[in-house]
Write an enzyme that holds these catalytic residues in place. Sequence first.
Site, PDB file in Angstrom:
ATOM      1  N   LYS A  71       0.466  -1.088  -0.224  1.00 28.98           N
ATOM      2  CA  LYS A  71      -0.088   0.007   0.008  1.00 28.98           C
ATOM      3  C   LYS A  71       1.119   1.553   0.110  1.00 28.98           C
ATOM      4  O   LYS A  71       0.516   2.529  -0.755  1.00 28.98           O
ATOM      5  CB  LYS A  71      -0.738   0.000   1.247  1.00 28.98           C
ATOM      6  CG  LYS A  71      -1.558  -1.436   1.778  1.00 28.98           C
ATOM      7  CD  LYS A  71      -2.818  -1.624   0.573  1.00 28.98           C
ATOM      8  CE  LYS A  71      -4.279  -2.284   1.221  1.00 28.98           C
ATOM      9  NZ  LYS A  71      -3.773  -3.775   1.108  1.00 28.98           N
TER      10      LYS A  71
HETATM   11  C1  LIG Z   1      -3.806  -4.511   0.796  1.00 26.19           C
HETATM   12  C2  LIG Z   1      -3.611  -6.014   0.667  1.00 26.19           C
HETATM   13  C3  LIG Z   1      -3.546  -6.897  -0.264  1.00 26.19           C
HETATM   14  C4  LIG Z   1      -5.367  -6.842  -0.905  1.00 26.19           C
HETATM   15  O1  LIG Z   1      -5.054  -6.210  -1.847  1.00 26.19           O
HETATM   16  P1  LIG Z   1      -6.539  -5.518  -2.680  1.00 26.19           P
HETATM   17  O2  LIG Z   1      -6.373  -4.508  -3.252  1.00 26.19           O
HETATM   18  O3  LIG Z   1      -7.163  -4.341  -1.707  1.00 26.19           O
HETATM   19  O4  LIG Z   1      -6.679  -6.432  -4.092  1.00 26.19           O
HETATM   20  C5  LIG Z   1      -3.279  -7.866   0.373  1.00 26.19           C
HETATM   21  N1  LIG Z   1      -2.518  -8.178   1.192  1.00 26.19           N
HETATM   22  C6  LIG Z   1      -1.887  -7.408   1.536  1.00 26.19           C
HETATM   23  C7  LIG Z   1      -0.983  -7.522   2.428  1.00 26.19           C
HETATM   24  C8  LIG Z   1      -2.883  -6.149   1.931  1.00 26.19           C
HETATM   25  O5  LIG Z   1      -2.761  -5.084   2.887  1.00 26.19           O
END
Ligand SMILES: *Cc1c(COP(=O)(O)O)cnc(C)c1O
Length: 461
Positions: free
Chosen positions: A112
């Site tokens: 993120k």
């Molecule tokens: C947010 C997240 C996901 C999922 O990603 P999306 O874009 O919501 O599909 C998977 N793994 C981790 C560690 C995350 O923080």
Amino acid sequence: MKYISTRGAAPILTFGEAMMTGLARDGGLYVPETVPQMAQADIAALAGLPYEEVAFRVMRPFLGTTFTDDEFRGLIAKAYAGFGHDARAPLVQLGPNHFLLELFHGPTLAFKDFAMQLIGQMMQAALAKTGDRITIVGATSGDTGSAAMEAFRGLANVDLFILYPHGRVSEVQRRQMTTPTEGNVHALAMDGDFDDAQARVKDMFNDFAFRDGVRLAGVNSINWARVLAQVVYYFSSAVSLGAPHRAVSFTVPTGNFGDIFAGYIARQMGLPIEKLVIATNQNDILDRALRSGAYVTDGVKPSISPSMDIQVSSNFERALFDAYGRDGKAVAQLMAELKAGGFHISQGALETLRATFGSGRCSEEETTATIRTAFARTGEVLCPHSAVGVKVAEEHLGTAPMITLATAHPAKFPDAVEGAMGTRPALPPRMADLFDRPERVTRVANDLAALQTLIRERIGG
Ligand SMILES: *Cc1c(COP(=O)(O)O)cnc(C)c1O
């Protein structure tokens, strides 16, 4: 460059406007009117460039006139300066034709950070030009919230409120949200699960008086600017393995469908991607939908990969929009049916989706077993989300190199990793004092009016 809503009934916006708006006023999500194409020679020319330069070249065509080239280069440089790895998104090899893309070297140890650090810089730069102030409200299953807190703390023109499901995030995630000391960021622990938190945020966006009154903006993965920032590492990793001369596949641990949708955009731009494989944990609505055509919710089951504990994958709406020939009315109809529990994807749309996406699910036991075997076979310590990806990827290996996205650092989910391997992964040294910092958090009920009152009071409006 114009952006349109997946439900066809909201104003058409520029990149800068779409970034500040988040959810469209018709309840839809913004997508580019046309996806810019990248010539094969331009993709080949990315080989060997620094991540920041790849980022500039991949994202620039989507921005229109929102920033000058020099401004945009400066924002990218600031966004990634705090990463703990020179490559930003390094690739490591797991097996003969299987690679892991480590996306956890940012300040909060999850992928993120790639989007959030950049969107923080872009929003602040855009607001500084006009002197405007905005209120950002976001829902999180853990990682979005910590990444947003880190990206927005101390920014002059932004107040940030993060709603997370009380008791359902890991301790590292919680502390990353509750320990920033800056007064413009607020952690709210809400009763309920992630879908409840996300629903309350959507309610706030659909309450136009509130939305306009506090100048509400969103940074959830529905924000187009976040998707765009994630397109970059599909290019950088594929080119490292021989694209555009050789096609690659990706497996993506998926929750809200934002990360994998970025891969879909990379493919639309011309990057040769054979398959995009959706990996789900036991919350497997997307895997079931792709197999059966029935997208039916049945409640969230908490798992050891909590950032994927989601039933309603918001960004899937963007893929449906294309699969339905960009028919906003058809998408609006499906989303109305979803409110009543689910919908059936038409045969034509299902075939379109299956031409691009594969899918698989990974149980709790399989997640634990994969953490253990991957370590034994390669020495790589996987977080539980990445383990879900690796397990599903192994079922989809073919002739094209497979790149599995490692979405978080194992130390962000130490209990799950310790449960699998018997040893506790250490936090990187730059974060070693996380457990000593004081926490600051407000408990809140799953109640829209109470949340709105609290937000108005905190921003003094
Ligand atoms: C947010 C997240 C996901 C999922 O990603 P999306 O874009 O919501 O599909 C998977 N793994 C981790 C560690 C995350 O923080």
